[in-house]
Design an enzyme around this catalytic site. Structure first.
Site, PDB file in Angstrom:
ATOM      1  N   HIS A 232      -0.192   7.848   2.326  1.00 47.02           N
ATOM      2  CA  HIS A 232       1.051   8.852   1.452  1.00 47.02           C
ATOM      3  C   HIS A 232       1.197  10.061   2.362  1.00 47.02           C
ATOM      4  CE1 HIS A 232      -3.210   6.902  -0.342  1.00 47.02           C
ATOM      5  NE2 HIS A 232      -2.025   6.652  -1.388  1.00 47.02           N
TER       6      HIS A 232
ATOM      7  N   ASP B  87      -1.076  12.901   3.206  1.00 49.43           N
ATOM      8  CA  ASP B  87      -1.612  12.878   4.387  1.00 49.43           C
ATOM      9  C   ASP B  87      -0.941  13.263   5.383  1.00 49.43           C
ATOM     10  OD1 ASP B  87      -3.138  10.897   2.262  1.00 49.43           O
ATOM     11  OD2 ASP B  87      -2.274   9.084   2.898  1.00 49.43           O
TER      12      ASP B  87
ATOM     13  N   MET C  67       3.311  -0.028   6.365  1.00 48.76           N
ATOM     14  CA  MET C  67       3.480   0.379   4.462  1.00 48.76           C
ATOM     15  C   MET C  67       3.407   2.097   4.649  1.00 48.76           C
ATOM     16  SD  MET C  67       1.435   1.414   1.728  1.00 48.76           S
ATOM     17  CE  MET C  67      -0.359   0.555   1.931  1.00 48.76           C
TER      18      MET C  67
ATOM     19  N   GLU D  92       0.098  -0.934  -7.133  1.00 49.18           N
ATOM     20  CA  GLU D  92      -1.322  -1.457  -7.980  1.00 49.18           C
ATOM     21  C   GLU D  92      -1.789  -1.274  -8.387  1.00 49.18           C
ATOM     22  OE1 GLU D  92      -2.987   0.760  -3.922  1.00 49.18           O
ATOM     23  OE2 GLU D  92      -4.599   1.185  -4.965  1.00 49.18           O
TER      24      GLU D  92
ATOM     25  N   LYS E  78      -5.088  -1.243 -11.652  1.00 53.30           N
ATOM     26  CA  LYS E  78      -6.672  -0.492 -11.638  1.00 53.30           C
ATOM     27  C   LYS E  78      -6.472  -0.077 -12.829  1.00 53.30           C
ATOM     28  CE  LYS E  78      -9.628   3.912  -9.183  1.00 53.30           C
ATOM     29  NZ  LYS E  78      -9.631   4.556  -8.590  1.00 53.30           N
TER      30      LYS E  78
ATOM     31  N   GLU F  46      -6.246  -4.494  -5.312  1.00 54.28           N
ATOM     32  CA  GLU F  46      -7.195  -4.293  -5.045  1.00 54.28           C
ATOM     33  C   GLU F  46      -8.253  -4.667  -5.209  1.00 54.28           C
ATOM     34  OE1 GLU F  46      -8.027   0.153  -3.418  1.00 54.28           O
ATOM     35  OE2 GLU F  46      -9.228   0.495  -3.921  1.00 54.28           O
TER      36      GLU F  46
ATOM     37  N   HIS G 246     -11.066  -2.514  -7.612  1.00 48.51           N
ATOM     38  CA  HIS G 246     -10.058  -2.577  -8.895  1.00 48.51           C
ATOM     39  C   HIS G 246     -10.719  -3.438  -9.412  1.00 48.51           C
ATOM     40  CE1 HIS G 246      -6.597   1.127  -7.282  1.00 48.51           C
ATOM     41  NE2 HIS G 246      -8.047   1.582  -6.640  1.00 48.51           N
TER      42      HIS G 246
ATOM     43  N   ASP H  89      -5.211  -5.133  -0.993  1.00 48.26           N
ATOM     44  CA  ASP H  89      -6.765  -3.864  -0.016  1.00 48.26           C
ATOM     45  C   ASP H  89      -7.523  -4.246  -0.034  1.00 48.26           C
ATOM     46  OD1 ASP H  89      -4.681  -1.284   0.178  1.00 48.26           O
ATOM     47  OD2 ASP H  89      -4.872  -0.565  -1.429  1.00 48.26           O
TER      48      ASP H  89
ATOM     49  N   ASP I 288     -15.036   3.775  -8.739  1.00 47.17           N
ATOM     50  CA  ASP I 288     -14.454   3.107  -7.804  1.00 47.17           C
ATOM     51  C   ASP I 288     -15.423   3.882  -6.885  1.00 47.17           C
ATOM     52  OD1 ASP I 288     -12.414   2.120  -6.434  1.00 47.17           O
ATOM     53  OD2 ASP I 288     -11.049   3.973  -6.599  1.00 47.17           O
TER      54      ASP I 288
ATOM     55  N   ASP J 288     -15.084   1.889  -3.569  1.00 43.86           N
ATOM     56  CA  ASP J 288     -14.354   2.159  -2.546  1.00 43.86           C
ATOM     57  C   ASP J 288     -15.039   2.056  -1.054  1.00 43.86           C
ATOM     58  OD1 ASP J 288     -11.878   1.968  -2.918  1.00 43.86           O
ATOM     59  OD2 ASP J 288     -11.954   4.557  -2.970  1.00 43.86           O
TER      60      ASP J 288
ATOM     61  N   ASP K 163      -9.205  -0.297   2.554  1.00 40.85           N
ATOM     62  CA  ASP K 163      -8.534   1.191   2.008  1.00 40.85           C
ATOM     63  C   ASP K 163      -9.726   1.295   0.655  1.00 40.85           C
ATOM     64  OD1 ASP K 163      -7.748   2.649   0.003  1.00 40.85           O
ATOM     65  OD2 ASP K 163      -6.959   2.278  -1.526  1.00 40.85           O
TER      66      ASP K 163
END
Lengths: 386, 386, 386, 386
Positions: free
Chosen positions: B55, B58, B86, B179, B181, B215, B218, B243, B253, B255, B289
């Site tokens: 992003h 980031d 990406m 994406e 979610k 993802e 998600h 993802d 979530d 992850d 991710d």
């Protein structure tokens, strides 16, 4: 409070299988005697329904009695003024469909399924039904290797294209409505949500003939917001029919009467159906697809049916009062709700303007959004304390 | 067992925010020091990644350091041979986006969000990224009245049309990937599943430019089968990116690293990505991710990243062995899996043939489907006991 | 890999209702013919089971055939060497129990339920069963007002105290095992989890006579970690029996074969049953309570049963290899797992010492916890790549 | 409708961390400025609260300011008449607790955690708090091998026994209340439900000193019925405290204001707290543990707090009207609710009487249970249409 007597113009509709459910589940046999579907039709009319719907096997379980039953049913419709607004095919009860119907691995089963649908479309057309629901309850899998999902979607499209072509050929006035469900009775079902079904429709030869029949509980079994789901369906002009009932989130399919389960969700469901604040209003039948709990005897069956309609009417009143309340309009404005109707970029505006503008993001980040205040107003309308 | 060393041709890719997550959650502050994203790039290269993603916030949290950081980052890419495959825009962290970004009720916020995306598209194009992910983490609501869902979908379409037009104007080689979610951080999020996002794409001016970035976790937060979901996305030719991570069903979530959580689901995910038994194979980057658990220190961060790739390679080996096993081919045939490829109705066949045929539904209802046997073969490949 | 042939000393046990399930569910009738329970006993013996279990209604549905069936069953046990290790009472199928059995609002129903249990206890004692399971599948409610939960718990305690007193009077060697379940077939069921049932036991007159029979899927339907649940039950010395099967998180009760569903959870379940790293080992029967999917014919029924045992043996091998691996021991030490055995306060140590000590919480906060590395070792044992 | 102004005798209590939550979550930093806890105390008093509660770190984040802040806080309590009815220890935010506190694998961390609790108990006693809540938010695991659950339960018991002994030694008038939660922020948390915590209490040296502080949302995250859960806690005489808020089933911890989420559940929660139809009434503080949504600015924070109390008062009114309605009493009788109070076996009655009686199970199976009718009455009281 306005009169809460259901009237024909309210367009309430019931599946004959709902009040007719005998209570068979995985853990026990029937708890109620067979209910004659024609008798049920008279009774639903008395309660205020405007229409009934059925699966072929609900009304006509015995081939030999088919014509006689249809005659009795036609008389009941004539006597009561009820319509058959929708018909659907049972592609999930008989063991022949145990591993799928239109997407069974067995081609012979697929052919039989298609033949069963076609025959039922003729019946539906004869009864003047304008909506034909397709729920593929056994189209799915428990495990990963036994079902080629992409091939299954091809077969589903083939089946839908075939029935659409047939309806066009016959000149029937009929639209199809797909009913999504995430699981049960299969471990995972194809077209698990409103979204997946909408997406598939885009691949059909006649997408205009196919829309959705979403069910409150089915979306809530996936933890999804039903009002959001039907709002998106309406936005795509695809809410052809709706199944109203109640559910307590991710667990077995409860099929509670409308209002039971997620009551606040039911309020926003009615609000969305009424098209509040938008140009998208649902004007089809309000179809209850619920199951009177197995524990109930006949009195509970009819009380449960009666309460579905009554709860809808109560909620409709409350939604209308909420939307008409000037304090709500103020709260909506304070929350910026109407501002979302305005395009983000002006017509013809260069993106450079937007890109080069200066944004005071700290102030914007600290702005009031006033959502809690608005929601509390809705809560108080719902609770009847305003 | 083949060599499990990740290689560039495996196309493993990592978000810089994954290993860079400092462990801030609702219940506690950072548990790990800031990780320089450029250092992370070198480290991911050593572990075997082929690409990184980010992003804007980031990599470039501080405007004043933007150019210097980009230079250092360019050098790291050059030194390591990694690509930026990406890029995505952070439209969810800063409080300015607390009530949405492209669908915020505040038009000023929507304009700022769009400007932020456009600027980031230029950056992405400059870095050669061919995929641009859009995750609208704050596009949603906690309650029913404060967000007009249909207006929000209009604004989302407006935003996507705007960025597509911009990319076309600029001549960038870039596709967008939405994406989905279902919830978190908002109570309910727009485009909650793969299906809802696929459906929306059909309403765009340039649907061919927009696909999905689903993802694992998600979809599993909604209790949905991820392999089924990406199979449908591939069937629509819309799996533009993916993802990979792990999750334990409906809850927050998690992850987790890929493989952790639903391991059998991960096997079928890899099988689906490899296109087994179909003409639809995913050939994009395999993007992780995930979040190394907050409890871990740096050693755990890198172990977790390493294991994502290693688990993918292990599962790929197993899937390939499963698909190559003659006993599996027999079991597939016994389960009728290949039969589903055959159309239900022959080309040019009259429906009358199908309708008038006689079907022995009792025998068909009693037929073996042989799904358990096939699934047990998959289980034993997964467990490494074949 | 050791020999995976089930042997009597493995203590595998099957409910006769599992392979005997005919496939009736809410959406369809039986898909399989009635399976004679005595024939099933012979077949399970051939597959390697050590014992069978049943509800009264499974084995003896027809009162007139009771004695003849018991004679045939006794012969089957003698012929095969199988035991009847557990017996349970069906208090949920007949409509008489539609609103509860031991906690039905109807006192007459409660009395009948108790009489049915008592009769069945005599039968169980005669067959040498040492465990008597109580699952109150219909003890619950769909809504809030119709069931006084506190009175229901009183009645449940009364019922349990009554049957315990009876067993003591008769001098039977028999313990009771409560089976928790959160919902289905009732909207919410009393004693929804392992914890709730453990708590209730503490209120009984003879708590030592009553323990638990937890089921994998039932806890996972509430999103709970089954291995954690049985670890707590073992810690209370209350794991009297166990029901092994598979489930995909919160949704309808799937009753998949053991291993299917949450495979990593199954690994830790076996690890916990084996008592790894503790003094608490389960040494009772390993009881499979699953349902061969409705789609399967007889071949799938037996394949599914066979695979339950096979998956247990595979996982047992892997757990033992994991626990014996020196690298795992190192990783356990690195993760501080054994340190948790040490009391926090030394025996006789003054709390002042602990309170006045200085703690370097920044360093402690930055410490490695090495959980990911340990978990990846477990993953690789499970996948058979070590 | 009675006056809905909160009064001290309503015993409403708020955690200072609730209105003080700045909106930090996994996906973004603070959206609201720091709220001085002493200022918050004045504001809550104005809104009608009777008490406040806090974690040590909420009120006293900076050691150097401790005495000054305590003085200001004491003055605020004196000025407003508010009590500190409960205190709790933050054992989950600082990274030192990242892998657990009282059950951390690191003994040093466990000792620090215990020291932190003891210090805070002294503070609580000094402020006259009679309830001390223990929520072990990080006591758990993401994976199976890194945490020995049985050892962790030993350490939890050790910790609780230690603090109970300390309180007894000091002669404090204080009881402990355990707060269960299934997951988040850890993958799985120890004592995941009301039941598990109740069971553990039975193993303590002084079980009479320890009870529960259940939270609406925590049970609903596991799909459990909160009213049933607290009914069982009351039945064990263990409902020492309660956390009221709102949640939409299994997903991330939403901490909505009371009433939002599952509104029908909130009605039955209030009914259960009021002890309707039983001898078990909760008479402690009504403690709101919610989070004003991150999107809200200060106005929304206070609106949300105000609405928690208001919704409780509205629901209390409705519950009382429901219970006082003669038609409800009739419906309760028709549903057999009072019959459940009667023992199943008469005192001194021989079981032979019960066993030898004849039961007309077909007629009993067909009996009306009248639950739907009763539930619809509750619905209409809730909606304010009676």
């Amino acid at each position: 409070m306005t009169d809460l007597t259901p009237r024909p113009e309210d367009k309430f509709s019931f599946g004959l299988w709902t009040v007719g459910w005998q209570g068979v589940d995985v853990f026990g046999p029937a708890s109620r005697p067979l209910l004659d579907p024609v008798e049920a039709t008279y009774r639903l009319a008395e309660l205020g329904a405007a229409a009934v719907t059925f699966h072929d096997d609900d009304l006509l379980p015995v081939e030999a009695d088919r014509e006689a039953t249809l005659d009795r049913f036609a008389k009941a419709l004539a006597d009561t003024g009820l319509r058959t607004e929708m018909v659907t095919t049972n592609l999930f009860s008989h063991p022949v469909f145990k591993e799928g119907a239109l997407t069974a691995n067995s081609r012979e089963v697929r052919r039989y399924a298609l033949a069963k649908v076609l025959r039922n479309i003729d019946l539906a057309a004869g009864l003047g039904a304008e909506t034909f629901v397709m729920w593929g309850g056994r189209e799915g899998a428990e495990h990963g290797g036994g079902k080629n999902i992409r091939a299954a979607l091809d077969r589903l499209v083939e089946g839908l294209n075939t029935v659409c072509a047939y309806v066009r050929e016959q000149g029937y006035q009929m639209r199809f409505a797909l009913e999504p469900k995430p699981n049960e009775p299969r471990g995972d079902i194809l077209l698990p949500t409103i979204g997946h079904a909408l997406a598939l429709i885009g691949e059909l030869e006649h997408p205009e003939m196919v829309g959705l029949n979403p069910e409150v509980g089915h979306e809530e079994m996936a933890g999804l917001n039903f009002a959001h789901g039907i709002a998106q369906a309406l936005w795509h002009d695809k809410l052809f029919h709706v199944d109203l009932n109640g559910q307590h989130g991710p667990r077995f399919d409860q099929d509670l009467r409308f209002g039971a389960g997620n009551l606040r969700g039911a309020f926003w469901t009615v609000d969305t159906l009424l098209g509040s604040g938008t140009a998208n209003r649902y004007d089809g039948y309000l179809h209850f697809d619920f199951k009177p709990p197995r524990a109930e005897a006949a009195d509970g069956v009819w009380e449960s049916a009666r309460a579905c309609m009554r709860n809808y009417l109560i909620l409709r009143d409350k939604v209308q009062a909420f939307r008409a309340d000037p304090e709500v309009a103020e709260a909506m404005a304070a929350a910026g709700v109407p501002d979302l109707d305005q395009p983000t970029v002006d017509e013809g505006e260069s993106l450079d303007v937007l890109r080069e503008a200066s944004y005071d993001i700290e102030t914007l980040g600290a702005r009031p959004v006033a959502q809690e205040a608005l929601d509390q107003l809705a809560m108080e309308h719902l609770l009847g304390v305003r």
